[in-house]
Scaffold this active site. Structure first.
Site, PDB file in Angstrom:
ATOM      1  NE  ARG A  77      -3.901  -0.137   2.465  1.00 27.67           N
ATOM      2  CZ  ARG A  77      -5.176  -0.550   2.342  1.00 27.67           C
ATOM      3  NH1 ARG A  77      -5.477  -1.814   2.320  1.00 27.67           N
ATOM      4  NH2 ARG A  77      -6.150   0.326   2.261  1.00 27.67           N
ATOM      5  N   PRO A  99      -5.654  -1.905   7.140  1.00 25.93           N
ATOM      6  CG  PRO A  99      -5.624   0.400   6.792  1.00 25.93           C
ATOM      7  CD  PRO A  99      -5.744  -0.905   6.063  1.00 25.93           C
ATOM      8  CE1 TYR A 148      -4.636   6.526  -3.245  1.00 26.98           C
ATOM      9  CE2 TYR A 148      -4.812   5.984  -0.925  1.00 26.98           C
ATOM     10  CZ  TYR A 148      -5.315   6.613  -2.050  1.00 26.98           C
ATOM     11  OH  TYR A 148      -6.496   7.321  -1.964  1.00 26.98           O
ATOM     12  CB  VAL A 173     -19.169   0.213  -1.014  1.00 25.77           C
ATOM     13  CG1 VAL A 173     -20.609   0.520  -1.390  1.00 25.77           C
ATOM     14  CG2 VAL A 173     -18.893   0.638   0.430  1.00 25.77           C
ATOM     15  CD  GLN A 194     -11.649  -6.426   7.713  1.00 32.76           C
ATOM     16  OE1 GLN A 194     -12.001  -7.276   8.530  1.00 32.76           O
ATOM     17  NE2 GLN A 194     -11.446  -6.720   6.438  1.00 32.76           N
TER      18      GLN A 194
END
Ligand code: NAD
Ligand code: UDP
Length: 320
Positions: free
Chosen positions: A144, A276, A147, A190, A211
């Site tokens: 990640r 995360p 980014y 989503v 999470q």
């Protein structure tokens, strides 16, 4: 003489950028949309093509741009983990070279410039909920990082242009946002869950689904960006913009199943690296400085998003 303020939106054919173009046109701006269509689509802006105050220019912001405008919204950058990890070097480039180019443009024009930063600058946070003065917990060499570190470096550049050249900057730290015009195959939670539920495919829960994320509806988010650009010149941010209502990924899956009436089964897949554990914005600063708070509850926003994906599937446009 220009009666309308001229504004440029980089990444304007993307999910958030296209909604921002809509809003700016409603507010009587002259809008120049810049996009290289890496993850964006003409479908998101085709309804604007007949509007004389809207222009589209196909351009990659890692190359310099010479246009004349009063304000710059810098949104160009793939946002979904699947897309930004597909070409990680380009992801860092768009954040570093792209930001330098857009900051150079703003410097030449003495224009205000807003950066679409992200909650990812907090990494896998050890402070919960996240406030703007938290420096984050970020892996510099993980998948990640292109980014997260790219966006962190962009913030550094914005603040150095502000200190060194007196540039008027606005930095928004955007938390997970959803709504119509998300890319159907971009891999974000989503869009994935809604597409899976509508097609009757298994719902892919990564890890144990415990999470958390806090989901903001796109209209609320765009309103926050617009208000931020309008704040006094001495307010730079960074400011969190997101919805503090926090849900586990499992709760999100259950809500989508319930609203769609789908009978899709839940399947568990490995958690991607550096995913995360928790994410929730503290939005007191946005309340104080922008007079902003999100208004759309998750259920309402999900229904609108589900309707959008349902139409997309029925019209056969879900693969583009
Ligand atoms: P998106 O992928 O739908 O939009 C990004 C747009 O930028 C696309 O239209 C893409 O084609 C364009 N683009 C990419 N590289 C470019 C380049 N080199 N030159 C010109 N255009 C380029 O993503 P989004 O969700 O609309 O995100 C917009 C911005 O908001 C991004 O900067 C993202 O990091 C930030 N953001 C989004 C979220 C979210 O939840 N949606 C959260 C945090 C931050
Ligand atoms: N996720 C999931 N199933 C999916 C896609 C995502 O369980 O099909 C999880 C992902 O592991 C993460 C959360 O949903 O914990 C949000 O992922 P997303 O890619 O939308 O954005 P992120 O907040 O991680 O950048």
């Amino acid at each position: 003489m220009h009666l309308r303020k001229r504004t440029v939106v980089t990444g304007g054919a993307g999910f958030l950028g296209s909604h921002l173009c809509d809003r700016l046109l409603q507010e009587n701006f002259d809008v120049l949309c810049i996009d290289n269509f890496y993850t964006g689509s003409k479908r998101n802006i085709v309804h604007l093509f007949g509007n004389p105050y809207f222009e589209m220019y196909r351009h990659d912001i890692t190359y310099p741009l010479y246009v004349e405008v009063d304000e710059v919204y810098n949104l160009a950058c793939p946002a979904s983990p699947v897309h930004y990890q597909n070409d990680p070097v380009q992801t860092t480039k768009v954040n570093v070279h792209g930001s330098i180019n857009m900051l150079g443009l703003a410097k030449r024009l003495k224009a205000k410039i807003l950066q679409a930063s992200t909650s990812e600058v907090y990494g896998d946070p050890k402070v919960h909920p996240q406030t703007e003065n938290y420096w984050g917990h970020v892996n510099p060499i993980g998948r990640r990082s292109c980014y997260d570190e790219g966006k962190r470096c962009a913030e550094t550049l914005f603040f150095d242009y502000h200190r060194q050249h007196g540039l008027k900057i606005k930095v928004a730290r955007i938390f997970n946002t959803y709504g119509p015009r998300m890319h159907p195959n971009d891999g974000r939670v989503v869009s994935n869950f809604i597409m899976q539920a509508l097609k009757g495919d298994p719902i892919t829960i990564y890890g144990d689904g415990k999470q958390t994320r806090s989901f903001c509806y796109v209209d609320d988010l765009v309103d926050g960006l617009y208000r931020l650009m309008g704040t006094a010149d001495d307010f730079t941010g960074p400011v969190n913009i997101g919805n503090p209502a926090e849900f586990t990924i499992m709760e999100l899956a259950e809500k989508i199943l319930q609203i769609t009436g789908s009978r899709s089964e839940l399947v568990f897949r490995p958690l991607p690296s550096d995913d995360p554990v928790q994410r929730q914005p503290n939005i007191e600063l946005a309340g104080e400085k922008l007079g902003w708070e999100p208004k759309v509850p998750l259920d309402t926003g999900l229904r609108k998003t589900i309707d959008y994906f349902d139409d997309l599937l029925r019209s056969g446009n879900a693969r583009e």
